[in-house]
Design an enzyme around this catalytic site. Sequence first.
Site: not given
Length: 225
Positions: A90-92
């Site tokens: 999700y962060c990427n």
Amino acid sequence: MTLQEKLDAFKADFEAGKPPYNVPPSVIETMHRATAELIASGAAERARKAGDKAPVFMLNDPDGNPVSSVDLLKKGPLVLSFYRGVWCPYCNMELQALEAAKPEFDKLGASLVAISPQTAPNSRKSVRQNNLTFPILSDAKGTVAAAFGLRFDLPDYLVELYQSLKNDLPSFNDDPSWTLPMPARYVIGQDGIILYAEVNPDYTRRPEPEDMLPALREAAASRAA
């Protein structure tokens, strides 16, 4: 497709146990429990918010060069993203969306940086994997995240789950504490006051990069006045 639509599509496949994830329902239930408890704790409401003074920080980029918030704010407003690490899909996806929005930030004279507790080699991996052109800073021991009110301790049952999944955060972050930041996005004005804040105790929810543009335009207008 918006950033949240991409996150929702990934989440649906992941939680359905589709290849290559093949995640059992018990894992999903544990993750949901941890997220629900973090939301219920009210931690996000206690984090720094719009109108607050932003903590001053100096952190190293992946090459060991110090990056100072004071120096960045001399150039213009600052867009700041706190994320969990390159291991978090999700962060990427969020970092990629920020990279795509960076030309708009540049037009408005804003600097963009992202902060995570991971070590420099993992930050370099973030840059390579996501084709980033903005600095990734290493927040050793999560001290800056704590100053913003974002750092939290993982519950024991979630630590056990991460260990079973070989997600070794102490090694990844060079920190034995098993802590993470809640994902968060800030726009900080040149006077150090937070103009925009979005803190996400649910790591699968992220604001759109475009959501920050009104605050950045306001900052640009005040500079021109």
